[in-house]
Enzyme design. Structure first.
Site, PDB file in Angstrom:
ATOM      1  N   CYS A 171     -44.402 -16.574  26.814  1.00 58.11           N
ATOM      2  CA  CYS A 171     -44.996 -15.726  25.774  1.00 58.11           C
ATOM      3  C   CYS A 171     -45.480 -14.379  26.316  1.00 58.11           C
ATOM      4  O   CYS A 171     -45.674 -13.430  25.556  1.00 58.11           O
ATOM      5  CB  CYS A 171     -46.136 -16.452  25.075  1.00 58.11           C
ATOM      6  SG  CYS A 171     -45.572 -17.936  24.233  1.00 58.11           S
ATOM      7  N   HIS A 227     -50.142 -10.857  21.272  1.00 63.36           N
ATOM      8  CA  HIS A 227     -49.190 -11.953  21.083  1.00 63.36           C
ATOM      9  C   HIS A 227     -49.668 -12.761  19.873  1.00 63.36           C
ATOM     10  O   HIS A 227     -50.854 -13.078  19.760  1.00 63.36           O
ATOM     11  CB  HIS A 227     -49.163 -12.815  22.342  1.00 63.36           C
ATOM     12  CG  HIS A 227     -48.391 -14.082  22.179  1.00 63.36           C
ATOM     13  ND1 HIS A 227     -47.146 -14.110  21.593  1.00 63.36           N
ATOM     14  CD2 HIS A 227     -48.684 -15.373  22.522  1.00 63.36           C
ATOM     15  CE1 HIS A 227     -46.710 -15.362  21.577  1.00 63.36           C
ATOM     16  NE2 HIS A 227     -47.625 -16.140  22.126  1.00 63.36           N
ATOM     17  N   ASN A 237     -45.418 -18.202  15.945  1.00 63.49           N
ATOM     18  CA  ASN A 237     -45.378 -17.809  17.352  1.00 63.49           C
ATOM     19  C   ASN A 237     -43.909 -17.687  17.785  1.00 63.49           C
ATOM     20  O   ASN A 237     -43.208 -18.687  17.897  1.00 63.49           O
ATOM     21  CB  ASN A 237     -46.113 -18.880  18.187  1.00 63.49           C
ATOM     22  CG  ASN A 237     -46.187 -18.524  19.656  1.00 63.49           C
ATOM     23  OD1 ASN A 237     -45.475 -17.649  20.126  1.00 63.49           O
ATOM     24  ND2 ASN A 237     -47.033 -19.230  20.377  1.00 63.49           N
TER      25      ASN A 237
END
Ligand code: UT7
Length: 324
Positions: A114, A251, A281
Site C-alpha cells: 500500500c 492512502h 482500499n
C-alpha cells in the site's frame, strides 16, 4: 538552481463493475452498516474477467498523457507500483510500455504494497533529480480482487481494483519550499511486522498466488501512530509545517485511520481528499486515484501544497510533500 520533479499530468481508470457493500450480505455474515461504520467504504470496483493490472495501468497512463498533452514518445521512464502484477515477470511497467507503443527509455515495477506509490514517487524523484531521466510516468495499479479470500469477511469487503498515474517532469526551482514539484520524501519499513499483513502464497515459497491475510487491529494501531509521524518528518525536511498544507492525500484504507491522522497533524477534514467510500482500499493505486479525482473535483489546484502518506504490508510506510 535546484532540479525539481514537477507534476505535468494526472489520470486514472476504474473498472466498470461497481460492487456495493450490500452484495457481500448474500454470502457473508456482514452488513452494509458494519462495513460503512468500521471502514468508511460504501462500494468498490472489481476488474472484469480477463482485465489485468497492466490493462488498468495503461488506461490510467493514457488519461495522464492526455491531461498533460503528451505522447508516450515523450516519456523517459515508466514506474509501476503494484503487488498484483499480471505475471511473475516481466514487469507490469514493460507491459504498459508495450500497450502505449513506447519503445524508448526504460520501465520497471516497485513493490511496497500500500506504500508502493509513495516509494515509486520517491524513486522517480531520485531519477529526475540525479539527471538519469527527465520525464517519468509513475503509476499505481492493482487488482486486489484476485488475492481475496472470499470467505474471510475481515478482509474481502475492504479492497478494490483501480489505477492512477502521474507524469513528472524535470524543472528548475530556487530550492525553496515555494518551488513547484516534489519538495521532500520520507520512507520507512520494518520487516519485524511482516506477519501483520501478507499474502500466504508466492513463487518461491508455495508456487501459488495465495490470499491476503491481515491482522486489521494491529495494522490500524501502527497506521495511526506512523502516518502522522512520517508526514511531520517530510514537512520538516521541506522546511514547512502543517499550517502550510492545502491538501492531505492519504492512502484510502479506512476513514477512521484518515481522520485520526489528520487530527494528529492538526488539520481539519475539509483539507483531506477522500475517495475511500467509492473505491475501497486499492493498495498502491489509492493515492494516484485520489490525486486524479481530487483534481477532477477542482479540489487540488496548481501551486497548492499536497502531503501524501501511506502504510501497508512490510510494514512499509512513508510520505511525500509536493507543490502541485
Ligand atoms: O492498506 C493497508 C493498511 N490496512 C489498513 O490500514 C487496515 C487497518 N485496519 C482496519 O481498517 C480495521 O482494523 C478493520 C476495518 C479491518 C477492522 O475494524 P476493527 O474496528 O479493527 O474491527 P475488529 O477487527 O476489531 O473486529 C470487530 C468485530 C469482530 O467481532 P468480535 O470478535 O468482536 O465478535 C470481527 O469478527 O467485527 C467482526 N468483523 C465483522 N463483522 C461484520 C470483522 N469483519 C467483519 C465484517 N462484517 N466484514
Amino acid at each position: 538552481m535546484t532540479t525539481r520533479a514537477v507534476v505535468e499530468g494526472v489520470g486514472h481508470y476504474l473498472p466498470e463493475r461497481v460492487v456495493p457493500n450490500s452484495e457481500f450480505e448474500a454470502t457473508l455474515d456482514t452488513s452494509d452498516e458494519w462495513i460503512r461504520a468500521r471502514s468508511g467504504i460504501e462500494r468498490r470496483h472489481f476488474a472484469a474477467e480477463g482485465e489485468t493490472t497492466s490493462d488498468l495501468a495503461a488506461a490510467a497512463a493514457r488519461a495522464a498523457l492526455q491531461d498533460a498533452g503528451l505522447a508516450a514518445s515523450d516519456l523517459d521512464a515508466i514506474i509501476v507500483a503494484t503487488s498484483t502484477p499480471d505475471l511473475t515477470f516481466p514487469s507490469v511497467a514493460t507491459m504498459v510500455q508495450e500497450q502505449l507503443g513506447m519503445t524508448q527509455g526504460f520501465a520497471f515495477d516497485i513493490q511496497a504494497v500500500c506504500a508502493g506509490f509513495v516509494y515509486a514517487l520517491a524513486n522517480a524523484n531520485a531519477l529526475i533529480v540525479s539527471g538519469q531521466a527527465r520525464r517519468v510516468m509513475v503509476i499505481g495499479a492493482e487488482t486486489f480482487s484476485r488475492i481475496m479470500d472470499w470467505t474471510d469477511r475481515s478482509t474481502c469487503v475492504l479492497f478494490g481494483d483501480g489505477a492512477g498515474a502521474l507524469i513528472l517532469n524535470a524543472a528548475e526551482g530556487d530550492g525553496s519550499g515555494a518551488d513547484r514539484g516534489i519538495l521532500s520524501t520520507d520512507l520507512h519499513s520494518d520487516g519485524r511486522f511482516r506477519d501483520l499483513l501478507y499474502v500466504d502464497g508466492g513463487v518461491s515459497k508455495t508456487g501459488t498466488t495465495g490470499h491476503l491475510r491481515m491482522m486489521g487491529k494491529e495494522v490500524f494501531r501502527h497506521a495511526v501512530e506512523k502516518l502522522a509521524e512520517t508526514a511531520h518528518t517530510a514537512l520538516e525536511k521541506a522546511g514547512l509545517s502543517g499550517a502550510d498544507v492545502d491538501w492531505i492525500v492519504p492512502h484510502q484504507a479506512n476513514i477512521r485511520i484518515i481522520t485520526a491522522t489528520a487530527k494528529k497533524m492538526g488539520l481539519p477534514m475539509d483539507r483531506v481528499v477522500l475517495t475511500v467510500a467509492d473505491h475501497g482500499n486499492t493498495s498502491a493505486a489509492s493515492i494516484p486515484l485520489a490525486l486524479s479525482v481530487g483534481c477532477q473535483r477542482g479540489q487540488i489546484k496548481t501551486g497548492q501544497l499536497v502531503v501524501i502518506e501511506a502504510i501497508g504490508g512490510g510494514l512499509a510506510w512513508g510520505s511525500v510533500v509536493l507543490r502541485w
